[in-house]
Design a protein around this motif. Structure first.
Motif, PDB file in Angstrom:
ATOM      1  N   PRO A   8     -29.129  17.909 -45.892  1.00  0.00           N
ATOM      2  CA  PRO A   8     -28.581  16.848 -45.037  1.00  0.00           C
ATOM      3  C   PRO A   8     -27.549  15.947 -45.701  1.00  0.00           C
ATOM      4  N   ASP A   9     -27.545  15.915 -47.059  1.00  0.00           N
ATOM      5  CA  ASP A   9     -26.624  14.969 -47.711  1.00  0.00           C
ATOM      6  C   ASP A   9     -25.893  15.592 -48.892  1.00  0.00           C
ATOM      7  N   ILE A  10     -24.721  15.016 -49.177  1.00  0.00           N
ATOM      8  CA  ILE A  10     -23.823  15.596 -50.190  1.00  0.00           C
ATOM      9  C   ILE A  10     -24.483  15.625 -51.563  1.00  0.00           C
ATOM     10  N   ARG A  11     -25.208  14.549 -51.907  1.00  0.00           N
ATOM     11  CA  ARG A  11     -25.737  14.463 -53.289  1.00  0.00           C
ATOM     12  C   ARG A  11     -26.713  15.595 -53.607  1.00  0.00           C
ATOM     13  N   ARG A  12     -27.289  16.224 -52.597  1.00  0.00           N
ATOM     14  CA  ARG A  12     -28.271  17.275 -52.884  1.00  0.00           C
ATOM     15  C   ARG A  12     -27.706  18.688 -52.699  1.00  0.00           C
ATOM     16  N   ILE A  13     -26.395  18.807 -52.482  1.00  0.00           N
ATOM     17  CA  ILE A  13     -25.809  20.155 -52.379  1.00  0.00           C
ATOM     18  C   ILE A  13     -25.681  20.710 -53.792  1.00  0.00           C
ATOM     19  N   ASP A  14     -26.109  21.953 -53.980  1.00  0.00           N
ATOM     20  CA  ASP A  14     -26.166  22.539 -55.320  1.00  0.00           C
ATOM     21  C   ASP A  14     -24.937  23.413 -55.601  1.00  0.00           C
ATOM     22  N   GLY A  15     -24.164  22.993 -56.607  1.00  0.00           N
ATOM     23  CA  GLY A  15     -23.189  23.906 -57.207  1.00  0.00           C
ATOM     24  C   GLY A  15     -21.843  24.065 -56.534  1.00  0.00           C
ATOM     25  N   VAL A  16     -21.448  23.179 -55.622  1.00  0.00           N
ATOM     26  CA  VAL A  16     -20.093  23.280 -55.066  1.00  0.00           C
ATOM     27  C   VAL A  16     -19.457  21.896 -54.964  1.00  0.00           C
ATOM     28  N   ASN A  17     -18.133  21.916 -55.026  1.00  0.00           N
ATOM     29  CA  ASN A  17     -17.378  20.685 -54.832  1.00  0.00           C
ATOM     30  C   ASN A  17     -16.722  20.768 -53.448  1.00  0.00           C
ATOM     31  N   LEU A  18     -17.112  19.891 -52.566  1.00  0.00           N
ATOM     32  CA  LEU A  18     -16.657  19.990 -51.167  1.00  0.00           C
ATOM     33  C   LEU A  18     -15.134  19.982 -51.053  1.00  0.00           C
ATOM     34  N   ALA A  19     -14.478  19.262 -51.978  1.00  0.00           N
ATOM     35  CA  ALA A  19     -13.011  19.127 -51.895  1.00  0.00           C
ATOM     36  C   ALA A  19     -12.296  20.465 -52.094  1.00  0.00           C
ATOM     37  N   ASP A  20     -12.993  21.469 -52.643  1.00  0.00           N
ATOM     38  CA  ASP A  20     -12.363  22.777 -52.899  1.00  0.00           C
ATOM     39  C   ASP A  20     -12.243  23.629 -51.632  1.00  0.00           C
ATOM     40  N   TYR A  21     -12.771  23.174 -50.523  1.00  0.00           N
ATOM     41  CA  TYR A  21     -12.870  24.057 -49.347  1.00  0.00           C
ATOM     42  C   TYR A  21     -11.995  23.605 -48.195  1.00  0.00           C
ATOM     43  N   LYS A  22     -11.449  24.615 -47.504  1.00  0.00           N
ATOM     44  CA  LYS A  22     -10.582  24.346 -46.347  1.00  0.00           C
ATOM     45  C   LYS A  22     -11.395  23.821 -45.176  1.00  0.00           C
ATOM     46  N   LYS A  23     -12.532  24.457 -44.960  1.00  0.00           N
ATOM     47  CA  LYS A  23     -13.399  24.040 -43.845  1.00  0.00           C
ATOM     48  C   LYS A  23     -14.845  24.088 -44.316  1.00  0.00           C
ATOM     49  N   ILE A  24     -15.652  23.179 -43.753  1.00  0.00           N
ATOM     50  CA  ILE A  24     -17.066  23.112 -44.146  1.00  0.00           C
ATOM     51  C   ILE A  24     -17.941  23.120 -42.889  1.00  0.00           C
ATOM     52  N   VAL A  25     -18.973  23.956 -42.944  1.00  0.00           N
ATOM     53  CA  VAL A  25     -19.957  24.000 -41.850  1.00  0.00           C
ATOM     54  C   VAL A  25     -21.305  23.584 -42.427  1.00  0.00           C
ATOM     55  N   LYS A  26     -22.007  22.732 -41.703  1.00  0.00           N
ATOM     56  CA  LYS A  26     -23.387  22.397 -42.106  1.00  0.00           C
ATOM     57  C   LYS A  26     -24.346  22.994 -41.064  1.00  0.00           C
ATOM     58  N   ILE A  27     -25.384  23.680 -41.546  1.00  0.00           N
ATOM     59  CA  ILE A  27     -26.444  24.181 -40.652  1.00  0.00           C
ATOM     60  C   ILE A  27     -27.759  23.654 -41.219  1.00  0.00           C
ATOM     61  N   ASP A  28     -28.424  22.766 -40.482  1.00  0.00           N
ATOM     62  CA  ASP A  28     -29.568  22.089 -41.107  1.00  0.00           C
ATOM     63  C   ASP A  28     -30.656  21.729 -40.099  1.00  0.00           C
ATOM     64  N   HIS A  29     -31.866  21.620 -40.611  1.00  0.00           N
ATOM     65  CA  HIS A  29     -32.990  21.199 -39.760  1.00  0.00           C
ATOM     66  C   HIS A  29     -33.646  19.913 -40.272  1.00  0.00           C
ATOM     67  N   HIS A  30     -32.993  19.236 -41.222  1.00  0.00           N
ATOM     68  CA  HIS A  30     -33.504  17.926 -41.658  1.00  0.00           C
ATOM     69  C   HIS A  30     -32.992  16.843 -40.703  1.00  0.00           C
ATOM     70  N   PRO A  31     -33.701  15.712 -40.643  1.00  0.00           N
ATOM     71  CA  PRO A  31     -33.131  14.585 -39.907  1.00  0.00           C
ATOM     72  C   PRO A  31     -31.751  14.227 -40.488  1.00  0.00           C
ATOM     73  N   PHE A  32     -30.835  13.800 -39.620  1.00  0.00           N
ATOM     74  CA  PHE A  32     -29.464  13.504 -40.045  1.00  0.00           C
ATOM     75  C   PHE A  32     -29.431  12.433 -41.133  1.00  0.00           C
ATOM     76  N   VAL A  33     -28.654  12.680 -42.183  1.00  0.00           N
ATOM     77  CA  VAL A  33     -28.450  11.657 -43.210  1.00  0.00           C
ATOM     78  C   VAL A  33     -26.977  11.237 -43.249  1.00  0.00           C
ATOM     79  N   GLU A  34     -26.063  12.199 -43.422  1.00  0.00           N
ATOM     80  CA  GLU A  34     -24.637  11.857 -43.417  1.00  0.00           C
ATOM     81  C   GLU A  34     -23.811  13.062 -42.980  1.00  0.00           C
TER      82      GLU A  34
END
Ligand code: AMP
Length: 320
Positions: free
Chosen positions: A80-106
């Motif tokens: 649900p949140d950026i700080r817990r994403i493992d091993g990637v830098n979001l700025a390196d990507y053209k497009k980002i998709v999130k698929i999640d079942h946690h309550p919304f965080v950010e």
């Protein structure tokens, strides 16, 4: 929403799949099932599954190491949140998709598919495959099955809805899943962990209002020859104890210089409390990381208060 995600998958030749730190079976299963399904559907695409691995989950498939990658789509599962994403830098990507079942965080994705009523990220991958032209085979179905089984604790938690049962039943039938063979790598464990579980059972303390807790120091882990990840694998086994409403393990993690906190509940909502301790998660299954064992006292006190309030509200009344 699923068709928009499918369009992006179709459009991009380079696709990276990521998930949360402290990998667990649903995170691993959802990533590897989607990885395999994209490759089965589009064999020419480059698809990478990243993040730090765990030998324990190697049966789900091999993880990839990547350098900086151009023109890629990033799909993040179960996080649900950026700080817990493992091993990637979001700025390196053209497009980002999130698929999640946690309550919304950010919000961090261009497309965010969030269903916090879904049992697991693996169930969302199953829906994505079912509702688009992504392909499935027995191998992929097996991974999805294990992800769902693990996050529902074998369909015991109330995140297993009628829809979960229907979708899983269809998949088991269609792909002739041999569930005994699937369970083996998920549930097989060393004798040392069984002994640790015995130690925990013998030494759990319970507060006045039903919070069971144990502190597992490095000495104890060493004595039972287990690592800091092991207690988290058995916390669900302490459900349905008469005197216990909420239960928590505090485990010293020398490698990461912190204390792992795992909490489960069969009544009071706990994730909002754990946010105060650099944690979060689901309503009844949450975690956190704290710096010192002393802080565990505050968490136990707060959880006990939560249980007291919960009981006073009468939500524990069996006749309700
Ligand atoms: P665990 O007890 O580690 O199995 O975690 C239970 C749930 O809490 C999972 O959904 C985790 O994603 C979440 N969780 C665990 N640790 C943290 C943390 N430090 N911050 C936020 N969520 C967490």
């Amino acid at each position: 929403m699923y068709s928009d995600i499918y369009k992006l998958i179709e459009e991009y030749d380079n696709i990276v799949l990521a998930r949360h730190v402290g990998v667990d079976p649903d995170a691993m299963a959802s990533v590897m099932a989607l990885h395999d399904s994209i490759l089965l559907t589009f064999p020419k695409k480059k698809v990478y599954a990243v993040g730090s691995g765990s030998n324990r989950f190697s049966y789900f498939g091999k993880l990839d190491k990547i350098d900086k990658i151009e023109n890629a789509l990033l799909i993040v599962l179960d996080t649900p949140d950026i700080r817990r994403i493992d091993g990637v830098n979001l700025a390196d990507y053209k497009k980002i998709v999130k698929i999640d079942h946690h309550p919304f965080v950010e919000k961090y994705g261009d497309i965010e598919y969030i269903d916090d009523k879904a049992s697991s990220a693996s169930e969302l991958v199953l829906e994505l495959i079912n509702e688009t032209q992504l392909l499935m085979d027995k191998n992929i179905a097996g991974k999805i099955y294990l992800g769902i089984v693990s996050d529902t604790n074998r369909f015991m938690f109330n995140n297993s809805t009628g829809k979960t049962f229907l979708e899983v039943a269809k998949m088991v039938q269609e792909y002739k899943l041999e569930i005994d063979k699937l369970y083996e790598p998920l549930y097989l464990r060393p004798l040392s962990e069984v002994k640790l579980e015995g130690y925990i059972g013998l030494n759990l303390e319970v507060t006045e209002n039903g919070v069971a807790y144990i502190r597992l120091t490095k000495e104890i882990l060493d004595k039972y020859k287990v690592d800091a990840a092991s207690p988290g694998n058995m916390i669900n086994n302490f459900n349905y104890i008469n005197e216990v409403l909420v239960w928590t393990f505090f485990t010293e993690d020398v490698k990461n210089e912190n204390i792992r906190v795992s909490v489960r509940s069969r009544g009071p909502v706990i994730n909002t409390l754990l946010v105060n301790y650099n944690g979060g998660g689901h309503k009844f299954a949450s975690g956190a990381r704290i710096k010192t064992m002393e802080e565990s006292n505050d968490i136990i006190k707060d959880l006990d208060k939560l249980c007291k309030e919960y009981k006073e509200r009468g939500e524990n009344d069996e006749n309700k």
